[in-house]
Design an enzyme around this catalytic site. Structure first.
Site, PDB file in Angstrom:
ATOM      1  N   ALA A  18       0.843  -1.232  -0.038  1.00  0.00           N
ATOM      2  CA  ALA A  18      -0.090  -0.066   0.052  1.00  0.00           C
ATOM      3  C   ALA A  18       0.933   1.331   0.051  1.00  0.00           C
ATOM      4  O   ALA A  18       0.620   2.255   0.571  1.00  0.00           O
ATOM      5  CB  ALA A  18      -0.827   0.107   1.183  1.00  0.00           C
ATOM      6  N   LEU A  20       3.033   4.022  -2.737  1.00  0.00           N
ATOM      7  CA  LEU A  20       2.708   4.951  -3.841  1.00  0.00           C
ATOM      8  C   LEU A  20       2.314   3.814  -4.956  1.00  0.00           C
ATOM      9  O   LEU A  20       1.143   4.229  -5.829  1.00  0.00           O
ATOM     10  CB  LEU A  20       3.666   5.960  -4.284  1.00  0.00           C
ATOM     11  CG  LEU A  20       3.371   6.694  -5.293  1.00  0.00           C
ATOM     12  CD1 LEU A  20       1.906   7.481  -5.011  1.00  0.00           C
ATOM     13  CD2 LEU A  20       4.282   8.107  -5.450  1.00  0.00           C
ATOM     14  N   SER A  47       8.192   2.903   1.956  1.00  0.00           N
ATOM     15  CA  SER A  47       9.214   3.704   1.776  1.00  0.00           C
ATOM     16  C   SER A  47       8.650   5.189   1.382  1.00  0.00           C
ATOM     17  O   SER A  47       9.258   6.219   1.384  1.00  0.00           O
ATOM     18  CB  SER A  47      10.284   3.240   1.040  1.00  0.00           C
ATOM     19  OG  SER A  47      11.104   2.378   1.527  1.00  0.00           O
ATOM     20  N   SER A  48       7.545   5.190   0.540  1.00  0.00           N
ATOM     21  CA  SER A  48       6.978   6.363  -0.138  1.00  0.00           C
ATOM     22  C   SER A  48       6.656   7.246   0.829  1.00  0.00           C
ATOM     23  O   SER A  48       6.932   8.402   0.519  1.00  0.00           O
ATOM     24  CB  SER A  48       5.761   5.989  -0.982  1.00  0.00           C
ATOM     25  OG  SER A  48       5.750   4.793  -1.694  1.00  0.00           O
ATOM     26  N   ALA A  49       6.165   6.956   1.890  1.00  0.00           N
ATOM     27  CA  ALA A  49       5.622   8.051   2.808  1.00  0.00           C
ATOM     28  C   ALA A  49       6.951   8.565   3.594  1.00  0.00           C
ATOM     29  O   ALA A  49       6.988   9.783   4.105  1.00  0.00           O
ATOM     30  CB  ALA A  49       4.671   7.583   3.964  1.00  0.00           C
ATOM     31  N   TRP A  50       8.137   7.996   3.365  1.00  0.00           N
ATOM     32  CA  TRP A  50       9.376   8.436   4.144  1.00  0.00           C
ATOM     33  C   TRP A  50      10.284   9.257   3.017  1.00  0.00           C
ATOM     34  O   TRP A  50      11.243   9.978   3.505  1.00  0.00           O
ATOM     35  CB  TRP A  50      10.119   7.317   4.492  1.00  0.00           C
ATOM     36  CG  TRP A  50       9.757   6.370   5.785  1.00  0.00           C
ATOM     37  CD1 TRP A  50       8.149   6.562   6.123  1.00  0.00           C
ATOM     38  CD2 TRP A  50      10.067   5.582   6.740  1.00  0.00           C
ATOM     39  NE1 TRP A  50       8.202   5.782   7.186  1.00  0.00           N
ATOM     40  CE2 TRP A  50       9.289   5.343   7.711  1.00  0.00           C
ATOM     41  CE3 TRP A  50      11.533   5.396   6.916  1.00  0.00           C
ATOM     42  CZ2 TRP A  50       9.454   4.484   8.657  1.00  0.00           C
ATOM     43  CZ3 TRP A  50      11.783   4.451   8.052  1.00  0.00           C
ATOM     44  CH2 TRP A  50      10.963   4.266   8.848  1.00  0.00           C
ATOM     45  N   GLN A  52      11.780  11.952   1.153  1.00  0.00           N
ATOM     46  CA  GLN A  52      12.023  13.488   1.377  1.00  0.00           C
ATOM     47  C   GLN A  52      11.981  14.301   0.103  1.00  0.00           C
ATOM     48  O   GLN A  52      11.858  15.357  -0.002  1.00  0.00           O
ATOM     49  CB  GLN A  52      13.186  13.790   2.423  1.00  0.00           C
ATOM     50  CG  GLN A  52      12.952  12.994   3.716  1.00  0.00           C
ATOM     51  CD  GLN A  52      14.074  13.583   4.719  1.00  0.00           C
ATOM     52  OE1 GLN A  52      15.236  14.124   4.130  1.00  0.00           O
ATOM     53  NE2 GLN A  52      14.110  13.110   5.904  1.00  0.00           N
ATOM     54  N   GLY A  54      11.660  14.400  -3.168  1.00  0.00           N
ATOM     55  CA  GLY A  54      10.359  15.022  -4.189  1.00  0.00           C
ATOM     56  C   GLY A  54      10.317  14.146  -5.413  1.00  0.00           C
ATOM     57  O   GLY A  54      10.533  12.800  -5.634  1.00  0.00           O
ATOM     58  N   ARG A 281      25.280  10.049  -6.250  1.00  0.00           N
ATOM     59  CA  ARG A 281      25.091   9.718  -4.805  1.00  0.00           C
ATOM     60  C   ARG A 281      26.245   8.523  -4.565  1.00  0.00           C
ATOM     61  O   ARG A 281      26.359   8.437  -3.504  1.00  0.00           O
ATOM     62  CB  ARG A 281      23.914   9.519  -4.477  1.00  0.00           C
ATOM     63  CG  ARG A 281      23.198   8.246  -5.066  1.00  0.00           C
ATOM     64  CD  ARG A 281      21.688   8.092  -4.542  1.00  0.00           C
ATOM     65  NE  ARG A 281      20.935   9.089  -4.380  1.00  0.00           N
ATOM     66  CZ  ARG A 281      19.679   9.203  -3.660  1.00  0.00           C
ATOM     67  NH1 ARG A 281      19.101   7.939  -3.583  1.00  0.00           N
ATOM     68  NH2 ARG A 281      18.966  10.174  -3.865  1.00  0.00           N
TER      69      ARG A 281
END
Length: 508
Positions: A18, A20, A47-50, A52, A54, A281
């Site tokens: 559940a 993105l 991870s989507s909600a975490w 940062q 964009g 990175r």
């Protein structure tokens, strides 16, 4: 565990995950019904909600999808599927606009246009943000609200994936899940895996610890082709305050001018790459790793670049720092590389179809080919939205074969102490810097754990990563071999596990 199995037939598309990607797929399934299974509560454990940084998309007048696609290909160190990158870049702007219409409060400029920021390896300022570092949470809040109110979407929390159901022809017919110690067989015409990455296999990670590569592993055990599992990017600037998982200091801070310094206050990135703080990175992660290994330490100094504006411009970073006793307005932030993403995954086409009939995959557990050996910054949320929706559109067209699923046996669990041992071993031997001796030691440790505990899904995911890393002797992108040899013609890794003995037919 009670081995009595409940059986449910879902008349529609079954989605596991559940985040993105999973919810984008669920919304795209309409008008068919979507049943979404998630082990954690909605908006947790993904991870989507975490995220940062964009969403990267060609939204400004001086940008174009072709430029975005070219940057994606360049960042991927020769392994990006250019056709897939073109789809991602072409559909990216509409994906961002669609999320904005759902209520995602992207930052805007004085003319009401999307305000965009520059991140590493992008040739244009194209990263759409929310309050500096709030994009993932804000986007997910909007998508979750929409999914919860959608009449065709049902979300079932507390359901952990334990296996895939297949028929005698190998078609995927649904999943074996576990709820409150009970096993449930859920059949459906089409199944979409959106189970996230493998960060929980590493001792130092920025991702939710629930993400242990179980969807990837169970798909592999069912016969799905896996691509590029050795490519694990490490975010250079996890905040080193002893938390598990480690909070993240977004790359946007370096985009704003923050500097990486050692314990003596000396900037060091120019010694490693001409782009200094805006180098790719993987280069930045190895530089920080080297400084720390040399005993000089590594810190992100945003005092001049952000300073007093931290609470308003980067509230998540500010709060995380304060929780660890660091005030980033007046102190440099101690940082360390941490597992942040997984470029490898279940091989899919442009519509999320895997090598197994009726099984789709989207998001971090999938390998579309858009990331290659090194993901371009802020392409991950975009990939989840674009290819999650594409998987949903394709899965809703699948006709139920009405075939009989074979009996499934859940993969064994890995005890907490064994998982802790695995995480330490993965960070030690399949981390930022690797070599043949370390990877061989890691595989031997996985062998021993598998002999003791069985073929647990986290062990399968770890083995795929370690063996592919050992089989690639050359350094490439996020995969860095200290004992590396040159490779003038790098190619992608594709793995299909040997088929296990066929299971018995399930009882009627």
């Amino acid at each position: 565990m009670d081995l009595a199995v409940e059986r449910i037939k879902h008349d529609g598309v079954l989605i596991v995950g559940a985040g993105l990607a999973g919810l984008s797929a669920a919304l795209a399934v309409a008008p068919r019904k979507a049943l979404v299974l998630t082990g954690a509560l909605v908006n947790q454990g993904c991870s989507s909600a975490w995220a940062q940084g964009g969403m990267a998309a060609a939204l400004s007048d001086d940008d174009a999808p072709a430029l975005h696609a070219a940057d994606t290909v360049a960042a991927g160190a020769g392994l990006v599927d250019a056709a897939m990158a073109a789809i991602l870049a072409q559909e990216g702007p509409d994906a961002v606009r669609r999320l904005a219409l759902l209520g995602a409060p992207f930052d805007r400029d004085d003319q009401g246009q999307f305000a965009t920021s520059l991140e590493a390896a992008h040739s244009r300022s194209r990263v759409a943000r929310v309050k500096g570092d709030q994009a993932g949470r804000a986007i997910m809040d909007a998508v979750v609200r929409t999914a919860l109110s959608a009449p065709h979407v049902q979300i079932r929390s507390g359901a952990r994936l334990r296996g895939l159901l297949q028929d005698a022809e190998g078609r995927v017919r649904g999943v074996l899940a576990e709820e409150d110690g009970r096993l449930i067989e859920i059949t459906a015409a089409a199944t979409i895996l959106a189970t996230g990455g493998i960060g929980g296999l590493y001792a130092v990670t920025t991702t939710p610890p629930e993400l242990k590569g179980e969807g990837l592993a169970l798909a592999a055990m069912a016969g799905a082709t896996i691509a590029d599992p050795e490519f694990v990017p490490f975010h250079p600037t996890a905040i080193d305050i002893g938390r598990d998982p480690a909070p993240l200091a977004t790359e946007a801070l370096r985009g704003e001018g923050a500097k990486l310094i050692d314990g003596d206050g000396e900037a060091f990135m120019a010694r490693y790459h001409p782009d200094a703080e805006l180098a790719p990175r993987d280069v930045v992660a190895r530089a920080i790793h080297a400084e720390r290994e040399a005993g000089r330490g590594a810190f992100l100094d945003a005092r001049a670049a952000v300073g007093a504006h931290f609470p308003d411009e980067f509230p998540a970073v500010f709060a995380a720092c304060l929780s660890g006793g660091i005030d980033p307005r007046v102190q440099p932030i101690p940082v360390a590389p941490a597992c942040h993403y997984h470029m490898g995954g279940i091989v899919t086409d442009a519509n999320g179809q895997t090598s197994l009939a009726n099984l789709f995959a989207a998001g971090e557990c999938a390998s579309t080919g858009v990331h290659g050996a090194n993901r371009l910054a802020s392409n991950s949320l975009l990939e989840a939205a674009v290819f999650g929706a594409r998987a949903g559109y394709a899965a809703r067209e699948v006709v139920d074969p009405k075939s009989r699923p074979l009996r499934a046996t859940p993969a064994p669990d890995l005890p907490p102490e064994a998982l802790a041992q695995l995480r330490i071993a993965m960070s030690r031997d399949a981390g930022v810097v690797r070599d043949a001796d370390g990877l061989s030691r890691l595989i031997a440790e996985i062998d021993a754990m598998e002999a003791a505990y069985g073929r647990a899904a986290p062990l399968v995911a770890a083995r795929l990563t370690a063996q592919a890393a050992l089989a690639r002797p050359a350094s490439l992108g996020a995969h860095f071999r200290a004992d590396g040899v040159p490779d003038l013609a790098p190619a992608r890794t594709f793995i299909t596990l040997p088929a296990s003995s066929p299971p018995r037919l399930a009882a009627e």
